[in-house]
Design an enzyme around this catalytic site. Structure first.
Site, PDB file in Angstrom:
ATOM      1  N   HIS A 103       0.848  -1.190   0.000  1.00  0.00           N
ATOM      2  CA  HIS A 103       0.000   0.000   0.000  1.00  0.00           C
ATOM      3  C   HIS A 103       0.882   1.238   0.000  1.00  0.00           C
ATOM      4  O   HIS A 103       1.831   1.334   0.777  1.00  0.00           O
ATOM      5  CB  HIS A 103      -0.904   0.016   1.224  1.00  0.00           C
ATOM      6  CG  HIS A 103      -1.716   1.269   1.367  1.00  0.00           C
ATOM      7  ND1 HIS A 103      -2.385   1.854   0.310  1.00  0.00           N
ATOM      8  CD2 HIS A 103      -1.944   2.068   2.447  1.00  0.00           C
ATOM      9  CE1 HIS A 103      -2.999   2.948   0.735  1.00  0.00           C
ATOM     10  NE2 HIS A 103      -2.740   3.095   2.020  1.00  0.00           N
ATOM     11  N   HIS A 105       0.760   5.800  -0.946  1.00  0.00           N
ATOM     12  CA  HIS A 105       0.020   6.994  -1.335  1.00  0.00           C
ATOM     13  C   HIS A 105       0.861   7.773  -2.344  1.00  0.00           C
ATOM     14  O   HIS A 105       0.957   8.993  -2.276  1.00  0.00           O
ATOM     15  CB  HIS A 105      -0.276   7.888  -0.119  1.00  0.00           C
ATOM     16  CG  HIS A 105      -1.106   7.227   0.931  1.00  0.00           C
ATOM     17  ND1 HIS A 105      -1.024   7.557   2.261  1.00  0.00           N
ATOM     18  CD2 HIS A 105      -2.046   6.266   0.852  1.00  0.00           C
ATOM     19  CE1 HIS A 105      -1.860   6.819   2.968  1.00  0.00           C
ATOM     20  NE2 HIS A 105      -2.495   6.022   2.127  1.00  0.00           N
ATOM     21  N   ASP A 128       2.242  -4.100 -20.597  1.00  0.00           N
ATOM     22  CA  ASP A 128       3.128  -5.153 -20.096  1.00  0.00           C
ATOM     23  C   ASP A 128       2.783  -5.569 -18.676  1.00  0.00           C
ATOM     24  O   ASP A 128       2.580  -6.746 -18.380  1.00  0.00           O
ATOM     25  CB  ASP A 128       4.576  -4.651 -20.083  1.00  0.00           C
ATOM     26  CG  ASP A 128       5.196  -4.512 -21.453  1.00  0.00           C
ATOM     27  OD1 ASP A 128       4.654  -5.084 -22.416  1.00  0.00           O
ATOM     28  OD2 ASP A 128       6.224  -3.824 -21.550  1.00  0.00           O
ATOM     29  N   HIS A 168      -8.085   7.514  -1.775  1.00  0.00           N
ATOM     30  CA  HIS A 168      -7.210   6.918  -0.767  1.00  0.00           C
ATOM     31  C   HIS A 168      -5.785   6.727  -1.281  1.00  0.00           C
ATOM     32  O   HIS A 168      -4.882   7.454  -0.883  1.00  0.00           O
ATOM     33  CB  HIS A 168      -7.806   5.590  -0.290  1.00  0.00           C
ATOM     34  CG  HIS A 168      -7.059   4.957   0.833  1.00  0.00           C
ATOM     35  ND1 HIS A 168      -7.503   3.824   1.484  1.00  0.00           N
ATOM     36  CD2 HIS A 168      -5.888   5.258   1.433  1.00  0.00           C
ATOM     37  CE1 HIS A 168      -6.646   3.489   2.434  1.00  0.00           C
ATOM     38  NE2 HIS A 168      -5.647   4.339   2.409  1.00  0.00           N
ATOM     39  N   TYR A 222       9.436 -12.392 -21.587  1.00  0.00           N
ATOM     40  CA  TYR A 222      10.443 -11.400 -21.199  1.00  0.00           C
ATOM     41  C   TYR A 222      11.311 -11.866 -20.027  1.00  0.00           C
ATOM     42  O   TYR A 222      10.822 -12.527 -19.105  1.00  0.00           O
ATOM     43  CB  TYR A 222       9.736 -10.097 -20.818  1.00  0.00           C
ATOM     44  CG  TYR A 222      10.648  -9.014 -20.290  1.00  0.00           C
ATOM     45  CD1 TYR A 222      11.386  -8.216 -21.144  1.00  0.00           C
ATOM     46  CD2 TYR A 222      10.786  -8.819 -18.913  1.00  0.00           C
ATOM     47  CE1 TYR A 222      12.232  -7.223 -20.654  1.00  0.00           C
ATOM     48  CE2 TYR A 222      11.627  -7.842 -18.417  1.00  0.00           C
ATOM     49  CZ  TYR A 222      12.344  -7.047 -19.299  1.00  0.00           C
ATOM     50  OH  TYR A 222      13.185  -6.081 -18.812  1.00  0.00           O
TER      51      TYR A 222
END
Length: 225
Positions: A103, A105, A128, A168, A222
């Site tokens: 997580h 911001h 991709d 958020h 790749y």
């Protein structure tokens, strides 16, 4: 309560790994102050390892990572876990293939989240890594598993490992915690570049057939195999 002996070595390794991966969040300027976190599933156990709540990145150490069960309850650790723990525990319960959750911001991606707008797939890098647009999840308040429900609801219908939770920030998932960190770094880079492109004009979408081809190649061909 402590983790049973036969999984202690794995937990110790994950404490070290999760702690070290937080350095990547600061390296790529995805977080400020004590915001953001990385977590990892303990393979074969209903457990996760996550950052402690409100602890400075400079003070993070393997021993202060927190072990929780998949309902967010502390199993081992002297600190309270991240306030995102219940949300991430929900993701682990509902998405068994997920081994890591991140997580942030980060500025540009969160700016898209603040508008409730998906980042369109106008870059080959986006095709991709994300297999299409980076989707927006619903608004949900922190403190229980509501955010986790929004993450799962959104990502179940998408190839993207990233979701912009409205108003958020960014949540990313991966088969490992390192893969989830990579997705968070790529999400911010794509969000920034598409934002700049919009300042110059109208970004050109990539045809779906090329998106599919690029995604397949990047995911399956790749790199070193």
């Amino acid at each position: 309560m402590t983790v049973v002996d036969d999984v202690q070595d794995t937990v110790l390794r994950l404490r070290r790994e999760v702690c070290a991966l937080h350095e990547q969040l600061t390296r790529y300027q995805l977080v400020v102050w004590t915001a953001g976190n990385v977590s990892a599933r303990v393979p074969g156990r209903e457990l996760l390892v996550i950052k402690p709540s409100g602890v400075s990145y400079d003070d993070l150490a393997p021993e202060n990572m927190v072990v929780c069960d998949l309902h967010g309850r502390v199993v081992e650790g002297e600190h309270a876990p991240s306030s995102d723990t219940e949300a991430q525990a929900y993701v682990y319960r509902e998405m068994p293939h997920v081994g890591g959750v991140v997580h942030t911001h980060s500025t540009y991606a969160t700016a898209w989240a603040a508008r409730g707008e998906a980042v369109p797939c106008v870059l080959t890098m986006c095709a991709d890594e994300f297999g299409g647009e980076i989707p927006v999840g619903p608004f949900a308040v922190i403190g229980d598993d509501s955010i986790g429900r929004g993450i799962v609801e959104t990502l179940r219908g998408s190839r993207s490992p990233a979701v912009l939770m409205r108003n958020h920030g960014v949540f990313t998932v991966g088969p490992t915690a390192k893969a989830a960190v990579k997705a968070a770094v790529m999400c911010e880079d794509v969000a920034r570049t598409v934002h700049v492109s919009r300042q110059l004009g109208t970004p050109l979408p990539i045809e779906q057939r090329y998106v599919d081809s690029l995604f397949d190649r990047y995911q399956n061909v790749y790199g070193q195999r």
